[in-house]
Structure formats: structure tokens, C-alpha cells
Scaffold this active site. Structure first.
Site, short mmCIF file in Angstrom:
data_model
loop_
_atom_site.label_atom_id
_atom_site.label_comp_id
_atom_site.label_asym_id
_atom_site.label_seq_id
_atom_site.Cartn_x
_atom_site.Cartn_y
_atom_site.Cartn_z
N ASP A 59 0.65 -1.43 0.20
CA ASP A 59 -0.16 -0.17 -0.20
C ASP A 59 0.55 1.31 -0.15
O ASP A 59 0.81 2.01 -0.67
CB ASP A 59 -1.45 0.34 1.32
CG ASP A 59 -2.17 -1.05 1.65
OD1 ASP A 59 -1.78 -1.59 0.41
OD2 ASP A 59 -2.49 -1.43 1.92
N ARG A 61 -0.66 3.71 17.58
CA ARG A 61 -0.70 5.12 16.77
C ARG A 61 -0.63 5.71 17.01
O ARG A 61 -0.47 6.75 16.45
CB ARG A 61 -2.08 4.43 16.23
CG ARG A 61 -2.78 2.70 15.88
CD ARG A 61 -1.19 2.49 14.75
NE ARG A 61 -1.66 1.47 13.89
CZ ARG A 61 -1.20 0.85 13.35
NH1 ARG A 61 0.34 0.84 14.13
NH2 ARG A 61 -0.63 -0.46 12.52
N ASP A 103 -7.85 1.90 13.08
CA ASP A 103 -5.90 2.23 12.64
C ASP A 103 -6.07 4.39 12.20
O ASP A 103 -5.70 4.89 12.63
CB ASP A 103 -4.49 1.99 12.06
CG ASP A 103 -4.96 0.49 12.93
OD1 ASP A 103 -4.38 1.07 14.71
OD2 ASP A 103 -3.92 -0.02 12.52
N SER A 117 -3.31 -10.28 7.05
CA SER A 117 -2.33 -8.49 7.21
C SER A 117 -2.14 -8.74 8.93
O SER A 117 -2.70 -9.17 10.20
CB SER A 117 -3.72 -7.74 7.62
OG SER A 117 -3.51 -6.83 8.49
N1 ARG Z 1 -8.17 -5.05 15.45
C1 ARG Z 1 -7.15 -4.45 16.31
C2 ARG Z 1 -7.10 -3.03 16.36
O1 ARG Z 1 -8.11 -1.74 15.85
C3 ARG Z 1 -5.72 -4.25 15.27
C4 ARG Z 1 -5.62 -4.09 13.99
C5 ARG Z 1 -4.56 -4.65 12.89
N2 ARG Z 1 -4.07 -3.57 12.58
C6 ARG Z 1 -3.58 -3.99 10.98
N3 ARG Z 1 -3.17 -2.72 9.61
N4 ARG Z 1 -3.36 -5.33 10.87
O2 ARG Z 1 -6.15 -2.62 17.31
#
Ligand code: ARG
Length: 411
Positions: free
Chosen positions: A17, A97, A126, A178
Site C-alpha cells: 500500500d 498509533r 487505525d 494482514s
Molecule cells: N483490531 C486491532 C486494533 O484495532 C488490530 C488492528 C491491526 N491492524 C492492522 N493493520 N493489521 O487495534
């Protein structure tokens, strides 16, 4: 209206990406692009990203090791609060984050960039965490999320775009998952995990062995805490980053820290994700246990209510909110005496506390024992119970009186 961009700072991971985004930005906005990558403990060498980003067309790339800052300023407050989301998720991704967003903002201000660009999708948490933090720290900065805007709909579209524009990609064997990893754990989604009825395939796990394949002999470890900070493993002093890394290795070998969760995302959907967080699991368990020994009952119970609220705030991207900060200062005052040692047994996916001690322990053997050393005053229990139960007794007396009046009326 299309945004105008002169200079952008891009949160760059080196994946498909963000590699495609660089070219897309140049093509659509003709802007300068500064790539920014952080090491928060992904466990891979980030040096090759420099060449890769330059080959993909960035004007500049900055790579920073933020593991220490992440550990002390984000992971530690979360650990001290025993923060958890929906009773299971120990928040590895969510915690990183606000730190990354903070750094993106300072870089943008330093470089006089007008826009921050990230590669999050429109369905995840995110994007919210990044953008809420950026807006809080620098409300004037523009934010662009290409994945929410461009025409490309799939990985295949992006690969075709990359090929067409000669963007260097390492097309490895397609990984169906992912994955987002840092010191505090790894988050895994997509692929077969999208069916909540399907047991996670063995290849989905990144840092732990299956409990059934873990050693047949338990491993005992001792962790020392000093004012709420884990400082030693088996008597050996370790800086926080190394201590966490070590517990990830030890716990991983024993299959500790696997979590399988259908969680409620901020954007309203339920999603099935799995997590591995050996160190986070071990430390949270050990830390809570020491609190049970040291904190008085009322404080302990009140603090417990906040673990879940604090976890929600982290999950919701509200790290920089007044409520999160207020709870954090409360938590800080509770940690002064969280000093002592916890002994744990790791065995086939299970992590159990088997011993604890502290110079601030409120456990008094002479009060708890049933032997002749007992100094507890048994006779005062009678008066205590009488007054403790008095409100209930008063109510029962009233009800009894009412029954008498009622039965007299009937007669
Ligand atoms: N669901 C989790 C969270 O919101 C993990 C997110 C994982 N992100 C990713 N880019 N794979 O914190």
C-alpha cells in the site's frame, strides 16, 4: 474538492500500500513526499527500507527507533492500568498509533509539510487513531488517506499499478493475513480468520508455538517490579524493551499469549482477529497479582473498573483525551508501592502465578492463618456482622410488619 498538497509526510511501512501511495501522490498531486518509518519492535530490519523508499520515488526517508519511547510512554502506562479491550485484547496495535501520529506531526511541522498521508483503510480503527491524534496535536494539518479515495479496489489492482509504474516490490508468496506487529504483540486478521467458526490455521501465528507443541516441562520465572515497573527477570536487571523482548521469546516458546477474538470495531462492525502477546499477557498477569497483594481492597476494586475504560479509550484512539490523561494520573498514584516479586509457571499455553511477595504486602499471616498463631479477633466478627447486615434486617422487619397488618385486614 481536491486537496492541494505541496509537501507530504507519509507514514511508510514499505509494504504494498504505502509503496504504491508514493507514486500515486506524485502522479496525482505532484508534491514532495517524505517517508517516515518507525521501529516499535516489529522485529525486522528496517534499514533496507531506505533504498526501497528512494527507489519508489520519495524525496527523503527518515527511520527512527522508538522502541524505548513506546515501551516507557505507552506500554508502561497501559500495563500499570491493566488496560484491556473487551476483556481480551491487550492493545498492541492501538497503543502504537498515537505515538506514530505524534511523530508524524512533529516531522510535518519541522519539514513545513502541509499534509500527513497514511495507508489505513476506511474500515479499520487505525485511521481513526491516527487522524484523531493528528487533529488534537495540530488541527491545521491536512490529512489524506489514499486507500479511501483511489480507484484501486484490491491487492491485485495495486500490484498491476506498481508493475505499470515500475515501483519496486518484493512480491513474496502471497500472505493471506494482514499483520501488524510491535513489542507489545502482534495483530493478525483476514484470510481464513474471516470465518469466526474456523480455528485459526497454524500458519496464522507469528510468534508463539502451539501449546500442544510446547515443551513438556514447565518453565518457572520470577519477575521483579519496582514501583509498578517490571525491572528484572530471574534476578537479572533488564531495561524495559529488553525485558519485554525476553518475555516474548520465553512465553512464545511455551505457547503463551494467544487470543482469538470477535471484537467490536469503532466503525461499527464486528471483526474476528487473533493476537499473540506473550510478554503483555505475562506482565499483565504478574502486575495485577502484585496489586492484589499490595493495594487495599477499595482501591483495588475501584482501579479494576478503570482497566476496561482505559482500554476502551486506547482502542478508540483517545490517548490524548482529558479522560485518558486523568485516569493515567490516578493510576500513577496507585503504583508507588507496587514493588515486589511474582513467580510464574509457563506450561503449554498456560501462564499461572504460583507465588508473590512484596515489602508492601498487606497480607498478614497472623491474621489469615487458621493455626494457633492466629491473632484475628473472632469475637468481634459477631458485632461486625450484626451491623453489616442491619440494613437488610431493618427491611425484613418492615416487610414482616406489613404482612401482619395485611393478614389482620383479611380477617
Ligand atoms: N483490531 C486491532 C486494533 O484495532 C488490530 C488492528 C491491526 N491492524 C492492522 N493493520 N493489521 O487495534
Amino acid at each position: 474538492m481536491k486537496k492541494q498538497i505541496k509537501k507530504a509526510v507519509l507514514a511508510y511501512s514499505g509494504g504494498l500500500d504505502t509503496s504504491v501511495i508514493i507514486h500515486w501522490l506524485k502522479e496525482n498531486y505532484g508534491c514532495k513526499v517524505i517517508a517516515y518509518t518507525v521501529d516499535v519492535g516489529q522485529g525486522k530490519n528496517l534499514k533496507p527500507l531506505k533504498k526501497k523508499a528512494l527507489n519508489s520515488g520519495v524525496d527523503k526517508i527518515i527511520i527512527e527507533d522508538l522502541r524505548k519511547e513506546f515501551a516507557y510512554n505507552y506500554v508502561l502506562p497501559a500495563l500499570q492500568a491493566n488496560a484491556v479491550y473487551e476483556n481480551k485484547y491487550l492493545l498492541a496495535t492501538a497503543l502504537s498509533r498515537p505515538l506514530i501520529a505524534e511523530k508524524l506531526v512533529s516531522l510535518a511541522l519541522r519539514e513545513k509539510a502541509d499534509t500527513i498521508v497514511h495507508g489505513c483503510t476506511g474500515k479499520g480503527n487505525d485511521q481513526v487513531r491516527f487522524e484523531v491524534t493528528i487533529a488534537k496535536l495540530s488541527p491545521g494539518l491536512q490529512i489524506l488517506a489514499p486507500l479511501r479515495e483511489w480507484e484501486m479496489k484490491s491487492r491485485e489492482d495495486e500490484i498491476a499499478y506498481a508493475k505499470k509504474h515500475k515501483i519496486p516490490l518484493e512480491i513474496k508468496k502471497k500472505n493471506p493475513y494482514s499483520i501488524d506487529r510491535n513489542l507489545w504483540g502482534v495483530s493478525i486478521e483476514c484470510g481464513q480468520l474471516e470465518d469466526p467458526w474456523v480455528e485459526p490455521p497454524v500458519d496464522a501465528y507469528q510468534m508463539t508455538v502451539a501449546p500442544e507443541k510446547a515443551p513438556g516441562k514447565p518453565l518457572y520465572i520470577e519477575i521483579d517490579f519496582q514501583a509498578g515497573v517490571p525491572v528484572k527477570i530471574n534476578g537479572k536487571k533488564l531495561p524495559l524493551v529488553e525485558l519485554i523482548e525476553k518475555l516474548n521469546t520465553l512465553g512464545g516458546k511455551h505457547g503463551i499469549g494467544r487470543i482469538d477474538l470477535v471484537e467490536n470495531r469503532l466503525v461499527g462492525i464486528k471483526s474476528r482477529e487473533i493476537y499473540e502477546c506473550p510478554a503483555a499477557m505475562i506482565l499483565t498477569l504478574a502486575h495485577r497479582e502484585l496489586e492484589m497483594l499490595v493495594l487495599d481492597r477499595e482501591l483495588l476494586h475501584y482501579k479494576e473498573l478503570l482497566s476496561c475504560r482505559y482500554g476502551e479509550l486506547i482502542y478508540y484512539g483517545l490517548w490524548h483525551s482529558p479522560l485518558r490523561e486523568a485516569i493515567a494520573s490516578f493510576v500513577k498514584t496507585t503504583q508507588k508501592e507496587i514493588t515486589g516479586k511474582v513467580r510464574l509457571k509457563l506450561y503449554k499455553g498456560l501462564c499461572q502465578v504460583v507465588g508473590r511477595k512484596s515489602p508492601y504486602s498487606l497480607y498478614h499471616h497472623s491474621l489469615a492463618t487458621y493455626t494457633k498463631e492466629d491473632i484475628f479477633n473472632h469475637s468481634s466478627a459477631e458485632g461486625f456482622i450484626e451491623l453489616w447486615g442491619l440494613p437488610l434486617k431493618a427491611k425484613a422487619m418492615l416487610e414482616a410488619e406489613k404482612r401482619v397488618v395485611k393478614s389482620k385486614k383479611k380477617r
